[in-house]
Motif scaffolding. Structure first.
Motif, short mmCIF file in Angstrom:
data_model
loop_
_atom_site.label_atom_id
_atom_site.label_comp_id
_atom_site.label_asym_id
_atom_site.label_seq_id
_atom_site.Cartn_x
_atom_site.Cartn_y
_atom_site.Cartn_z
N PRO A 1 0.84 -1.20 0.00
CA PRO A 1 0.00 0.00 0.00
C PRO A 1 0.87 1.25 0.00
CG PRO A 1 0.06 -0.99 2.19
CD PRO A 1 0.78 -1.94 1.27
N TYR A 2 0.46 2.24 -0.73
CA TYR A 2 1.23 3.48 -0.83
C TYR A 2 0.80 4.42 0.29
CZ TYR A 2 2.32 1.43 -5.31
OH TYR A 2 2.72 0.56 -6.28
N LEU A 3 1.36 4.15 1.48
CA LEU A 3 0.96 4.89 2.68
C LEU A 3 1.31 6.36 2.58
CD1 LEU A 3 2.04 2.31 5.43
CD2 LEU A 3 -0.21 2.60 4.36
N GLU A 4 2.37 6.70 1.84
CA GLU A 4 2.74 8.10 1.73
C GLU A 4 1.68 8.90 1.00
OE1 GLU A 4 4.96 5.93 -1.64
OE2 GLU A 4 4.14 5.54 0.36
N LEU A 5 1.01 8.28 0.02
CA LEU A 5 -0.06 8.98 -0.68
C LEU A 5 -1.30 9.09 0.18
CD1 LEU A 5 0.13 7.70 -4.36
CD2 LEU A 5 1.20 9.68 -3.30
N LEU A 6 -1.60 8.06 0.95
CA LEU A 6 -2.75 8.13 1.85
C LEU A 6 -2.53 9.19 2.93
CD1 LEU A 6 -3.60 4.34 2.23
CD2 LEU A 6 -4.57 6.02 0.64
N ALA A 7 -1.29 9.30 3.42
CA ALA A 7 -0.98 10.35 4.39
C ALA A 7 -1.15 11.73 3.75
CB ALA A 7 0.45 10.18 4.91
N THR A 8 -0.79 11.85 2.48
CA THR A 8 -0.99 13.10 1.77
C THR A 8 -2.46 13.46 1.69
OG1 THR A 8 0.98 12.67 0.44
CG2 THR A 8 -0.58 14.27 -0.42
N ASP A 9 -3.31 12.47 1.46
CA ASP A 9 -4.75 12.72 1.41
C ASP A 9 -5.28 13.20 2.76
OD1 ASP A 9 -4.61 11.79 -1.17
OD2 ASP A 9 -5.24 9.76 -0.65
N VAL A 10 -4.82 12.58 3.84
CA VAL A 10 -5.26 12.99 5.17
C VAL A 10 -4.87 14.44 5.44
CG1 VAL A 10 -4.96 12.56 7.64
CG2 VAL A 10 -5.24 10.63 6.07
N VAL A 11 -3.64 14.79 5.09
CA VAL A 11 -3.18 16.16 5.29
C VAL A 11 -3.98 17.12 4.42
CG1 VAL A 11 -1.21 17.71 4.98
CG2 VAL A 11 -0.88 15.46 6.01
N ALA A 12 -4.29 16.74 3.18
CA ALA A 12 -5.06 17.61 2.30
C ALA A 12 -6.46 17.87 2.85
CB ALA A 12 -5.15 16.99 0.91
N VAL A 13 -7.10 16.84 3.38
CA VAL A 13 -8.44 17.02 3.96
C VAL A 13 -8.36 17.94 5.18
CG1 VAL A 13 -10.32 15.83 5.15
CG2 VAL A 13 -9.35 14.87 3.06
N ALA A 14 -7.34 17.76 6.02
CA ALA A 14 -7.17 18.65 7.17
C ALA A 14 -6.93 20.09 6.71
CB ALA A 14 -6.00 18.17 8.03
N THR A 15 -6.18 20.26 5.65
CA THR A 15 -5.91 21.59 5.11
C THR A 15 -7.20 22.26 4.63
OG1 THR A 15 -3.67 21.00 4.44
CG2 THR A 15 -4.70 22.83 3.29
N LEU A 16 -8.03 21.50 3.91
CA LEU A 16 -9.28 22.06 3.43
C LEU A 16 -10.19 22.45 4.59
CD1 LEU A 16 -9.93 19.68 0.41
CD2 LEU A 16 -9.37 22.11 0.31
#
Length: 438
Positions: free
Chosen positions: A140-155
């Motif tokens: 699993p590409y955990l680094e991309l999933l972490a990026t998604d979590v950060v993006a949602v928090a940013t929004l």
């Protein structure tokens, strides 16, 4: 004389001294996290046959679901949460708290950012656990999933700042709609700017992202959020130019992302996943390593066809699947990963029919397949495909015109069938006059 009892100091903060925990428990935050969790899980559940078997597929769909659905939800909920104190008339009370304006802002913005991010993170964990028993290769590409979590928090944080600044009550739903439309449109652009958004789609199962894309994307999104928070929360006004520091980091990160190829973006072919894994049959059947768990089923599905092709002049030496173009003597296979569900080949009969269609497909220049025998050659071509690998009844073209040829082929002896198939393989598929009549 009356004695006054003073409670002993325990070194722990009382609930009144923990404004962050209080803020996290009240307001719209917990409900936003639950809504983000359910939104992603319901979306993923409806498309489970398409991703529950490959790490790249589940990562891709989680990426799109988080960015395109949970992102606008966090944006709208954060905006509504940001205007809460103004609607309740408690803004002056917050101003009286003996803390800096920036610290107060970070406390109030925490539910808008952390709760939807937590919902997306929990949904990611559930979907990864559901994929683990069926994925045959990769990670699993955990680094991309972490990026998604950060993006949602940013929004969520950006929406919160907008809610504090804009006093109109309809700002929150309109901001969510605009955010959804903007993210959706961004996914369809053909430039490298599409990779700046948190919902860009990707298809190939044997690819992996470049190592730096995840961290740089986090810098891009968090830089925007910190810029907005510092510009709004820094007091006095002379300190606000400090907001340019995270903005500079965000611009630098965006510049790196914009240098990516527009089509491929951060994805590159992974040699470990795209390498060929083959059986020992004749013709040989080869799949990419990412689908090696499907190789026994694909080999079994192609076995009757291979038995007819074995030893014939012009028959393929190898069936191959994956990104590499077939070499002379090789024939491409349909993407087994797209035709499977939870590590099992969904329709073996349809898969073999597609393989035969690919076997007899020919690249002809305009005007080649013409003449008085062109229609007859097309009908014979369809008849040969239906004879070797009949199209399932619920799928495929009308075979009425080809049925007489199909009946003739079935009526031939095994030796005559092999002789005809050898002549058919040797014929030029772009010349109707060379196609042999059964």
């Amino acid at each position: 004389m009356t004695a006054t009892l003073t409670p002993p100091r325990t070194g722990r903060a009382t609930p009144a001294q923990k404004p962050l925990l209080i803020e996290l428990r009240r307001g719209l935050g917990p409900w936003t996290g639950l809504a983000a969790l359910l939104t992603v899980l319901v979306t993923m559940y409806g498309k489970a046959p398409g991703w529950q078997g490959h790490w790249a597929a589940v990562t891709n769909l989680l990426h799109v679901s988080a960015g395109l659905l949970a992102g606008p939800l966090a944006l709208a909920a954060g905006c509504w949460q940001g205007g809460r104190d103004r609607r309740r008339g408690t803004a002056d009370l917050w101003e009286s708290v003996p803390r800096s304006p920036l610290r107060r802002l970070f406390v109030t913005v925490a539910p808008s950012a952390l709760w939807p991010a937590a919902g997306v993170l929990l949904a990611d964990a559930v979907c990864l656990l559901a994929t683990w028993p069926y994925a045959s290769a990769g990670r699993p590409y955990l680094e991309l999933l972490a990026t998604d979590v950060v993006a949602v928090a940013t929004l969520g944080a950006l929406g919160h700042v907008v809610g504090r600044v804009v006093r109109w009550r309809l700002t929150a739903p309109l901001l969510g709609i605009v955010g959804y439309v903007g993210l959706a449109v961004g996914t369809y652009t053909q430039s490298a700017a599409r990779w700046l958004g948190p919902a860009a789609d990707h298809q190939f199962l044997w690819d992996r992202p470049v190592w730096w894309f995840g961290p740089v994307s986090m810098v891009w999104t968090t830089g925007l959020a910190l810029t907005a928070l510092l510009a709004h929360g820094l007091r006095p006004a002379r300190l606000r130019p400090l907001a340019l520091v995270p903005l500079a980091f965000a611009v630098a990160a965006a510049g790196l992302i914009l240098r990516l190829p527009p089509d491929e973006g951060p994805w590159r072919t992974d040699p470990a996943l795209s390498r060929q894994v083959c059986d020992d049959g004749t013709p040989q059947v080869c799949l990419t390593a990412v689908d090696k768990g499907l190789l026994p089923e694909v080999s079994a599905a192609l076995a009757p066809l291979n038995a007819r092709l074995k030893g014939l002049p012009g028959a393929p030496v190898r069936w191959i699947g994956g990104p590499e173009a077939p070499a002379p003597g090789e024939v491409g296979l349909p993407d087994a990963g797209q035709e499977s569900v939870r590590g099992r080949l969904l329709r073996p009969d349809l898969y073999v029919n597609s393989a035969v269609t690919w076997l007899f497909s020919a690249t002809c220049t305009p005007g080649d397949f013409a003449g008085p025998n062109a229609e007859r050659a097309s009908t014979i071509h369809l008849a040969v495909i239906e004879w070797l690998a009949p199209t399932p009844e619920d799928y495929g073209p009308d075979t009425t015109a080809a049925q007489p040829y199909i009946d003739r082929l079935h009526a031939k002896s095994p030796a005559a069938q092999r002789d005809y198939l050898a002549r058919y393989l040797a014929a030029d598929g772009c010349d109707p006059d060379e196609v042999p009549v059964p």
